[in-house]
Design a protein around this motif. Sequence first.
Motif, PDB file in Angstrom:
ATOM      1  N   ASP A   1       0.825  -1.203   0.000  1.00  0.00           N
ATOM      2  CA  ASP A   1       0.000   0.000   0.000  1.00  0.00           C
ATOM      3  C   ASP A   1       0.860   1.255   0.000  1.00  0.00           C
ATOM      4  N   LEU A   2       0.328   2.245  -0.641  1.00  0.00           N
ATOM      5  CA  LEU A   2       0.981   3.549  -0.663  1.00  0.00           C
ATOM      6  C   LEU A   2      -0.118   4.511  -1.090  1.00  0.00           C
ATOM      7  N   PRO A   3      -0.264   5.635  -0.409  1.00  0.00           N
ATOM      8  CA  PRO A   3      -1.266   6.592  -0.888  1.00  0.00           C
ATOM      9  C   PRO A   3      -0.916   6.990  -2.320  1.00  0.00           C
ATOM     10  N   GLY A   4      -1.913   6.956  -3.199  1.00  0.00           N
ATOM     11  CA  GLY A   4      -1.657   7.337  -4.582  1.00  0.00           C
ATOM     12  C   GLY A   4      -1.196   6.197  -5.456  1.00  0.00           C
ATOM     13  N   LEU A   5      -1.262   4.967  -4.952  1.00  0.00           N
ATOM     14  CA  LEU A   5      -0.877   3.805  -5.772  1.00  0.00           C
ATOM     15  C   LEU A   5      -2.110   2.999  -6.150  1.00  0.00           C
ATOM     16  N   GLU A   6      -2.231   2.697  -7.447  1.00  0.00           N
ATOM     17  CA  GLU A   6      -3.272   1.782  -7.945  1.00  0.00           C
ATOM     18  C   GLU A   6      -2.564   0.634  -8.653  1.00  0.00           C
ATOM     19  N   ILE A   7      -3.030  -0.581  -8.425  1.00  0.00           N
ATOM     20  CA  ILE A   7      -2.397  -1.744  -9.052  1.00  0.00           C
ATOM     21  C   ILE A   7      -3.382  -2.421  -9.992  1.00  0.00           C
ATOM     22  N   GLY A   8      -2.940  -2.685 -11.221  1.00  0.00           N
ATOM     23  CA  GLY A   8      -3.773  -3.401 -12.194  1.00  0.00           C
ATOM     24  C   GLY A   8      -3.052  -4.648 -12.671  1.00  0.00           C
ATOM     25  N   PHE A   9      -3.839  -5.639 -13.086  1.00  0.00           N
ATOM     26  CA  PHE A   9      -3.274  -6.906 -13.534  1.00  0.00           C
ATOM     27  C   PHE A   9      -3.768  -7.197 -14.943  1.00  0.00           C
ATOM     28  N   ARG A  10      -2.870  -7.700 -15.762  1.00  0.00           N
ATOM     29  CA  ARG A  10      -3.249  -8.006 -17.136  1.00  0.00           C
ATOM     30  C   ARG A  10      -2.613  -9.325 -17.543  1.00  0.00           C
ATOM     31  N   THR A  11      -3.418 -10.217 -18.073  1.00  0.00           N
ATOM     32  CA  THR A  11      -2.900 -11.488 -18.551  1.00  0.00           C
ATOM     33  C   THR A  11      -2.735 -11.430 -20.057  1.00  0.00           C
ATOM     34  N   MET A  12      -1.510 -11.605 -20.525  1.00  0.00           N
ATOM     35  CA  MET A  12      -1.250 -11.700 -21.957  1.00  0.00           C
ATOM     36  C   MET A  12      -0.379 -12.917 -22.167  1.00  0.00           C
ATOM     37  N   LEU A  13      -1.022 -14.060 -22.325  1.00  0.00           N
ATOM     38  CA  LEU A  13      -0.275 -15.307 -22.420  1.00  0.00           C
ATOM     39  C   LEU A  13       0.946 -15.182 -23.303  1.00  0.00           C
ATOM     40  N   PRO A  14       2.115 -15.695 -22.941  1.00  0.00           N
ATOM     41  CA  PRO A  14       2.379 -16.428 -21.711  1.00  0.00           C
ATOM     42  C   PRO A  14       2.717 -15.537 -20.519  1.00  0.00           C
ATOM     43  N   GLU A  15       2.609 -14.222 -20.663  1.00  0.00           N
ATOM     44  CA  GLU A  15       3.019 -13.330 -19.580  1.00  0.00           C
ATOM     45  C   GLU A  15       1.844 -12.860 -18.744  1.00  0.00           C
ATOM     46  N   ASN A  16       2.162 -12.411 -17.536  1.00  0.00           N
ATOM     47  CA  ASN A  16       1.244 -11.583 -16.769  1.00  0.00           C
ATOM     48  C   ASN A  16       1.932 -10.258 -16.487  1.00  0.00           C
ATOM     49  N   HIS A  17       1.146  -9.203 -16.527  1.00  0.00           N
ATOM     50  CA  HIS A  17       1.690  -7.885 -16.233  1.00  0.00           C
ATOM     51  C   HIS A  17       1.081  -7.344 -14.940  1.00  0.00           C
ATOM     52  N   VAL A  18       1.926  -6.746 -14.132  1.00  0.00           N
ATOM     53  CA  VAL A  18       1.456  -6.007 -12.965  1.00  0.00           C
ATOM     54  C   VAL A  18       1.709  -4.535 -13.264  1.00  0.00           C
ATOM     55  N   LYS A  19       0.640  -3.748 -13.274  1.00  0.00           N
ATOM     56  CA  LYS A  19       0.793  -2.328 -13.587  1.00  0.00           C
ATOM     57  C   LYS A  19       0.661  -1.520 -12.293  1.00  0.00           C
ATOM     58  N   LEU A  20       1.694  -0.784 -11.997  1.00  0.00           N
ATOM     59  CA  LEU A  20       1.717   0.053 -10.797  1.00  0.00           C
ATOM     60  C   LEU A  20       1.543   1.497 -11.248  1.00  0.00           C
ATOM     61  N   ARG A  21       0.409   2.073 -10.885  1.00  0.00           N
ATOM     62  CA  ARG A  21       0.138   3.457 -11.292  1.00  0.00           C
ATOM     63  C   ARG A  21       0.254   4.370 -10.086  1.00  0.00           C
ATOM     64  N   PHE A  22       1.188   5.304 -10.170  1.00  0.00           N
ATOM     65  CA  PHE A  22       1.437   6.222  -9.062  1.00  0.00           C
ATOM     66  C   PHE A  22       0.895   7.594  -9.405  1.00  0.00           C
ATOM     67  N   GLU A  23       0.167   8.205  -8.473  1.00  0.00           N
ATOM     68  CA  GLU A  23      -0.237   9.596  -8.676  1.00  0.00           C
ATOM     69  C   GLU A  23       1.010  10.452  -8.845  1.00  0.00           C
ATOM     70  N   HIS A  24       0.831  11.562  -9.551  1.00  0.00           N
ATOM     71  CA  HIS A  24       1.970  12.413  -9.911  1.00  0.00           C
ATOM     72  C   HIS A  24       2.782  12.862  -8.704  1.00  0.00           C
ATOM     73  N   ASP A  25       2.125  12.972  -7.523  1.00  0.00           N
ATOM     74  CA  ASP A  25       2.839  13.564  -6.388  1.00  0.00           C
ATOM     75  C   ASP A  25       3.549  12.534  -5.512  1.00  0.00           C
ATOM     76  N   VAL A  26       3.562  11.263  -5.954  1.00  0.00           N
ATOM     77  CA  VAL A  26       4.350  10.272  -5.218  1.00  0.00           C
ATOM     78  C   VAL A  26       5.825  10.497  -5.562  1.00  0.00           C
ATOM     79  N   PRO A  27       6.664  10.701  -4.553  1.00  0.00           N
ATOM     80  CA  PRO A  27       8.077  10.984  -4.848  1.00  0.00           C
ATOM     81  C   PRO A  27       8.751   9.808  -5.565  1.00  0.00           C
ATOM     82  N   ALA A  28       9.731  10.131  -6.374  1.00  0.00           N
ATOM     83  CA  ALA A  28      10.419   9.109  -7.174  1.00  0.00           C
ATOM     84  C   ALA A  28      10.998   8.016  -6.293  1.00  0.00           C
TER      85      ALA A  28
END
Lengths: 439, 439
Positions: free
Chosen positions: B203-230
Motif C-alpha cells: 500500500d501507498l497513498p496514490g498507488l493503484e495496481i492493475g493486472f493483465r494477462t497476456m499469455l504467456p506473460e502476466n503484467h502487474v501495472k503500478l500506477r502512481f499519482e503524480h505527487d508520489v516521490p520518485a
Amino acid sequence: MTTQAVLLAQGNELTTGLTVDTNSNWLAGRLWELGLEVRRVITAPDRRDDLVEILGQAATLAPVVISTGGLGPTRDDLTAEAVAQAFGWPLQLDEEALAQVVARFQAFQRPIVDANRKQALLPQGARVLENRWGTAPGFSVDPPGGGRMYFLPGVPREMKPMFDAHVGPDVLARNRIAAPVTVTLRVLGVPESVLEEKMRGLDLPGLEIGFRTMLPENHVKLRFEHDVPAEARAEVVAQARARIGWRAFGVDSGDLAQVVGQALAERGETLALAESCTAGRLAGWVASVPGASRYLLEGAVVYSNEAKVRTCGVRPEDLDAHGAVSEEVARQLARGIRQRAGATWGLGITGIAGPGGGTAEKPVGTVHVALAGPQGDVSHRRYHFPGDRERVQLLAAAGALAQLWREVGGGAGGARGGRGRDLTQKYMFRPMLPWKAPG
Amino acid sequence: MTTQAVLLAQGNELTTGLTVDTNSNWLAGRLWELGLEVRRVITAPDRRDDLVEILGQAATLAPVVISTGGLGPTRDDLTAEAVAQAFGWPLQLDEEALAQVVARFQAFQRPIVDANRKQALLPQGARVLENRWGTAPGFSVDPPGGGRMYFLPGVPREMKPMFDAHVGPDVLARNRIAAPVTVTLRVLGVPESVLEEKMRGLDLPGLEIGFRTMLPENHVKLRFEHDVPAEARAEVVAQARARIGWRAFGVDSGDLAQVVGQALAERGETLALAESCTAGRLAGWVASVPGASRYLLEGAVVYSNEAKVRTCGVRPEDLDAHGAVSEEVARQLARGIRQRAGATWGLGITGIAGPGGGTAEKPVGTVHVALAGPQGDVSHRRYHFPGDRERVQLLAAAGALAQLWREVGGGAGGARGGRGRDLTQKYMFRPMLPWKAPG
C-alpha cells in the motif's frame, strides 16, 4: 426488416484496457451470420447506476439485447441486481439456478461458499440459462416493450457455447428469423481491395458479401438468405472461388497449415523444412495442427552460415558468391533438408526480416523460397514483403506454405487436383470460369 | 475526483464482427495510465441517426469524449456530418485541413480526388488535429456543457500517434490533470490470482495496481499519482519485484525473448535449440527479436525419433527404454544440440502437446525441458501444462526460455546478477526484502 440487436459488455477490466473485449466481436460476427444487425455495443465499468441506466436504454433500442460479464460471485458482479433495479423486479433465490450451481461445484469437487449462492439470485421472472461449461448460470428476462435480454458470463469459453446452445436458437425462433447460410472462403496472398474488386458483379438476390483480414489470411464471407436455393449458393461459391483461383485454399476450412497438412496426410507424403529468416515459425505453424507428426519429419533453423553448411549441405563457395539470401542458397536448403530427412517435400527459406541487414540490392523484406519435390525438381520464388520483422516473417512462412499448397492441393490443375475433388463434390465446382491468378 | 471519459467507435466492420475494436482497448489503457476513468465505450454502425443520438448523449456523460473511425473519404464516413447535425453547426471547408490533405497526397505522389476534399469538411468551430501518419485529419469540438470531443481516424497506426501527439496532452492540460506514472512489471509463470495475493498489502497513498494477462506473460501495472516521490515509487517497484522473485523478468521491458536475448548479447553467449513438441515455436520466438542472429546459432525441429538420433545424437536405446517424452531424452537433446552448434547454451524440449498421444503415466501437457550449460552441466525440469495444443506449446516454449533466463539474468543471485544491475540503478533495487520463489 432486419432484426436489430444491442450488445452490452461489463467489467472494469474492459474500461481500463486490461482486457480486449473479444466477446462482443465474436457475438457481432455470430449475429451477422444469423442475419441480425447490431445497432450498438455498449461497454461499461462495474458500477450499478450506469448499468441500470444502460439496461433501461438498451431495452428501448432493440428487441434483442445480449449482455456478457458481471455474473460472477464477487461484489463487483452487479448484473442481476442492476436488472432487478432497472425494471422494478425483486431479486429472489432461483431454485433451478441454485441446483445447477451446486451440481457444478460437486462435479468439480470444490466446496460451495455463500458468494457462489449469490449467483443463483435472479430477478423475478428470469429464465435460467444453464452453464455446463462453468459455474455462473446465465438468464434471460423480458423487459417492457416486447424484447428479450440475455445475460451470459464473460469468460469466452463459457459464453460461446452458451450462446450457441441457448441464445442463438431462441433469438431465431422468437423473432421468426430464418437463419441465413454463411460460407467463408479462406484466401492467402490476395489483399482485401483486390478481393473486393474480384467479387464485384457477383450478384444474387439475398447475397451479402463481407471481407475480413486476419493476417496472413483474408476471408470472404458469403451470406445467403435462407430462401436462396442450395444450387444457387453452390454456384456462387464456385464462381467466387474460381475468380480468386488457387489462392482460395479453403471453403469453411481450417487454416493453411491444416489444409496443407490434410492434403499431405491423404497423399501419404512428408515434409522437411530449412528455415533461416523465419527461424522456426513455419515449423511451429505446421506443427500447430494435431497429428502433424505424421508428415512433418524434421525442421532446421539454420540461422548461421555454419548451420546451413552443416545441416543442409549448402556449398560454402555459393554462400560466398551469392550471399546467404539468394536463390542458389534457398535451392540448396530445400534440396539438402529434403535429402537429409528423407521427405517427399523440402522447403528452404532465406531472407532479410529486418530491421537491419538490408541493402539497396537486397532490401529488408527480400525472401527466397525454394521447394524441392519428389521428381528431383526444385522450384523457386523471390518475394519482397512489406512491413516490420514480425510481418515479414509471417508472410514469408505463409508464402512458403502456399508454394507447397499449390503442388499438393491447389496446383496447376486448379481445384481439380488434390483437395479440389472434395470441393467439386461439395460445391459443384465448375473450373471453366475465366480467372487470372493474382500476383 | 477522477476525470471521466467516453469512447466512441464507429464502423460497420465493428458491428458485424469483421474487425475487433482494438482501438478502444488501447485508448482505455492509455487513459487509465493518464489517470482518467472510462465511463462508457459505445460502438455503432455507420448510420447517421444513431451517430447523432450517440454524440448528443456522450456530450452529457463525460467531459472527455474520444471517437475513432468515420473520417475517411467514402460516403460511409459520416462523422463530421453527424457532429454538425448533433450540435447544430454548419459544415464548412476548413482551409487548414484541406492544406494538410493536399500536402499528404503530394507527399505520397497520389492524385487527389473530390472524395478526399470531403475530408476537409469540418463542423464550424472545429480545431484540426494534424494527421502526419495518413490522409484523414482529425478534429476536436467543444459541445455545449463544457466538455471536449476528439475525433480520430480508425486506422490504429494513425490513431495511436495522433492520440499521443494531440489528444493526451490536451486532455491533461484542459482538465488540469497531473499525469500519473505507470510502471509495468512483466512476469512469466505466475498466475494472476497469485500475483494479486503477492501484491496484497503493498500500500501507498496514490498507488493503484492493475493486472493483465497476456499469455504467456502476466503484467502487474503500478500506477502512481503524480505527487508520489520518485524514491517512494522506486521502493514500491523494488518491493513488488522482490515479492515475485526472478520470474518478474522485466520492468517496462520487452518480452522474455528480448530480455533473454539482451542478456545473451551482453554476455557474449550463444544458444542452440532442439525442439520436439514445440516444433520451432521457441526458435521463432527467439528470432522475433532484431539482431537475434548474434546469439541464436541453430535450431532443430526434431519431430521424429530419427531426427532426434540424427541431429542430436539421442541414443536409440534410451528412446526405447524411456520413450521420446522423458527426462533422459530431453537431456540428450540439450547436450546434443549444444555440442553440434558449438553454443554456450543448449535447450532441449520434448513433450505431448495433444490432443492425442497422452497416457495415464504421461498425460497431454507433459513436457520435459533440459538446459545444457557451459560447465557441462545439464539441468532438467518436468512440467504439466493445462490447456489445448496451442497453449501447451506456448507454455512449453515460455517455460524453456524462463529456465535459460534464470541462468543468464534472473538466476540464483536474484536480480543482482545479469540484468539486475541496470535495474538496481534505475529503480534502486534493494534485494534484502523477504520473498519466496513461486512454483
